[in-house]
Design an enzyme around this catalytic site. Structure first.
Site, PDB file in Angstrom:
ATOM      1  N   ASP A   1      17.279  49.798 -58.309  1.00 32.81           N
ATOM      2  CA  ASP A   1      18.201  50.936 -58.379  1.00 32.81           C
ATOM      3  C   ASP A   1      19.158  50.711 -59.537  1.00 32.81           C
ATOM      4  OD1 ASP A   1      17.027  51.814 -56.094  1.00 32.81           O
ATOM      5  OD2 ASP A   1      18.609  51.105 -54.768  1.00 32.81           O
TER       6      ASP A   1
ATOM      7  N   HIS B   1      12.145  46.720 -55.433  1.00 35.62           N
ATOM      8  CA  HIS B   1      11.685  47.178 -54.116  1.00 35.62           C
ATOM      9  C   HIS B   1      10.835  48.427 -54.245  1.00 35.62           C
ATOM     10  CE1 HIS B   1      15.551  49.135 -54.948  1.00 35.62           C
ATOM     11  NE2 HIS B   1      15.179  50.127 -54.142  1.00 35.62           N
TER      12      HIS B   1
ATOM     13  N   ARG C   1       8.836  59.443 -42.241  1.00 37.46           N
ATOM     14  CA  ARG C   1       9.926  58.476 -42.395  1.00 37.46           C
ATOM     15  C   ARG C   1      10.997  59.071 -43.296  1.00 37.46           C
ATOM     16  NH1 ARG C   1      10.811  54.345 -46.239  1.00 37.46           N
ATOM     17  NH2 ARG C   1      12.209  52.770 -45.390  1.00 37.46           N
TER      18      ARG C   1
ATOM     19  N   HIS D   1      10.786  49.653 -58.103  1.00 33.13           N
ATOM     20  CA  HIS D   1      11.903  49.938 -58.997  1.00 33.13           C
ATOM     21  C   HIS D   1      13.109  49.104 -58.586  1.00 33.13           C
ATOM     22  CE1 HIS D   1      12.788  52.423 -55.484  1.00 33.13           C
ATOM     23  NE2 HIS D   1      14.060  52.380 -55.861  1.00 33.13           N
TER      24      HIS D   1
HETATM   25  O1  LIG Z   1      12.951  54.584 -48.539  1.00 31.75           O
HETATM   26  C1  LIG Z   1      13.280  53.430 -48.761  1.00 31.75           C
HETATM   27  O2  LIG Z   1      13.260  52.556 -47.893  1.00 31.75           O
HETATM   28  C2  LIG Z   1      13.716  53.016 -50.143  1.00 31.75           C
HETATM   29  C3  LIG Z   1      14.522  54.051 -50.853  1.00 31.75           C
HETATM   30  C4  LIG Z   1      14.936  53.618 -52.227  1.00 31.75           C
HETATM   31  O3  LIG Z   1      14.568  52.584 -52.713  1.00 31.75           O
HETATM   32  C5  LIG Z   1      15.824  54.466 -53.029  1.00 31.75           C
HETATM   33  O4  LIG Z   1      16.210  55.553 -52.585  1.00 31.75           O
HETATM   34  O5  LIG Z   1      16.164  54.048 -54.156  1.00 31.75           O
HETATM   35 FE   LIG Z   2      15.674  52.093 -54.460  1.00 31.00          FE
END
Ligand SMILES: O=C(O)CCC(=O)C(=O)O
Ligand SMILES: [Fe+2]
Length: 327
Positions: free
Chosen positions: A191, A258, A268, A189
């Protein structure tokens, strides 16, 4: 599938929450007073003030006397014969007439429910949380300034949006997954909003689409930074410019595609803070100096309101996109 808790929340005043997936913790910034917040406000911040026609007219403690169906699972858990048949009929009726219902004697223990309610409240009371959110705001503003300066354009065009930027704070929790190769933590996605500050625990998982392939980004918590003659330990954050940034800059600065992958052994956690334009009527349009013959305007200007509506169309009324127009 791993049970990924992925809160997606819009922190407009008070923090109305929309969950894309099941959420473990949803925290909005304490922009508004709440009974358990340490910060009290006497007025609502300008950026949360809605146009009159959009303001809710039913107060939080104004209830309608409705005969909402209550499904009692006790007879079912007690093993009573025909209990399930009765429940099936009640649920069927509730679904077609109400689209929702209450459930009692559901078997989820009270203490657990209470902890789920109260533990986040403890979090909001932490001084460190308030300090953290104001630091994040400062850092976002600093980076707005840096990015705009780098583009070599006058900043007033951006200020209408960056000055009113609010925050959306999100925690993502990825438990260990027995078969990480078969699944994903967070689908690819980009952001939305203006700028994302992402901080992850020292466990890999974040991947960015770079030069035609997925590239794992090494977590760099507690890296060392040489500053004058001193080595300081610093926690690393990643900053990405996101979709409105792309629109404002006519795609000069756009957030990367990403995703997050999971692993078999360690949980994690990541937390991200995106800056949000909260003035619904603000038109988001590229800076004129960034649009020219060689770089024609890439996006149709939109208001934040229109953008949110489009987003909600997909999130909440998704089926509308698939509804036959001739039906
Ligand atoms: O957990 C991650 O490294 C990515 C989180 C992410 O892309 C988001 O919260 O939009
Ligand atoms: Fe993200």
């Amino acid at each position: 599938m791993p049970d990924i808790h992925r809160p997606r929340l819009h922190s407009n005043a008070g923090g109305a929450i929309t969950c894309e997936h099941s959420s473990l913790q949803n925290f909005s910034e304490p922009e508004m007073a709440t009974p358990w917040s340490t910060v009290q406000f006497s007025t609502v911040s300008e950026k949360f003030v809605l146009p009159e026609h959009q303001r809710p007219t039913v107060k939080h403690d104004e209830y309608r006397d409705l005969d909402i169906p209550v499904i009692d699972l006790a007879p079912y858990f007690e093993g009573q014969r025909a209990a399930l048949q009765t429940i099936i009929a009640q649920v069927k009726d509730s679904c077609s007439n109400w689209k929702f219902f209450h459930v009692v004697n559901h078997g989820v223990d009270e203490a657990r429910l209470s902890r789920i309610e109260h533990q986040p409240q403890q979090f909001f009371k932490l001084d460190s949380y308030n300090e953290y959110t104001s630091k994040m705001q400062e850092l976002s503003e600093l980076f707005f300034h840096i990015i705009i300066t780098g583009l070599g354009v006058d900043s007033t065009h951006f200020e209408r949006i960056t000055k009113n930027a609010g925050g959306l704070f999100r925690w993502n929790y990825y438990p260990p997954c027995p078969e990480p190769h078969k699944t994903i933590g967070l689908k690819p996605h980009t952001d939305f909003n203006l700028l994302t500050i992402l901080h992850t625990s020292n466990v890999g998982g974040l991947q960015i689409w770079l030069e035609g392939k997925w590239s794992g980004i090494r977590p760099r918590c507690q890296s060392s930074l040489k500053l004058q003659h001193e080595t300081i330990k610093c926690s690393w954050v990643q900053i990405t410019v996101t979709i409105h940034g792309g629109l404002l800059t006519n795609a000069r600065c756009e957030g990367p595609l990403h995703r997050a992958v999971v692993n078999a052994t360690v949980p994690r956690i990541s937390h991200s803070r995106t800056s949000t334009c909260h003035v619904p009527t603000t038109v988001i349009v590229a800076h004129p100096a960034l649009v020219n013959e060689n770089n024609p305007s890439k996006y149709i200007p939109f208001t934040f309101d229109a953008y949110m509506k489009a987003k909600q169309m997909q999130l909440f009324n998704t089926l509308e996109l698939f509804t036959r127009k001739d039906s």
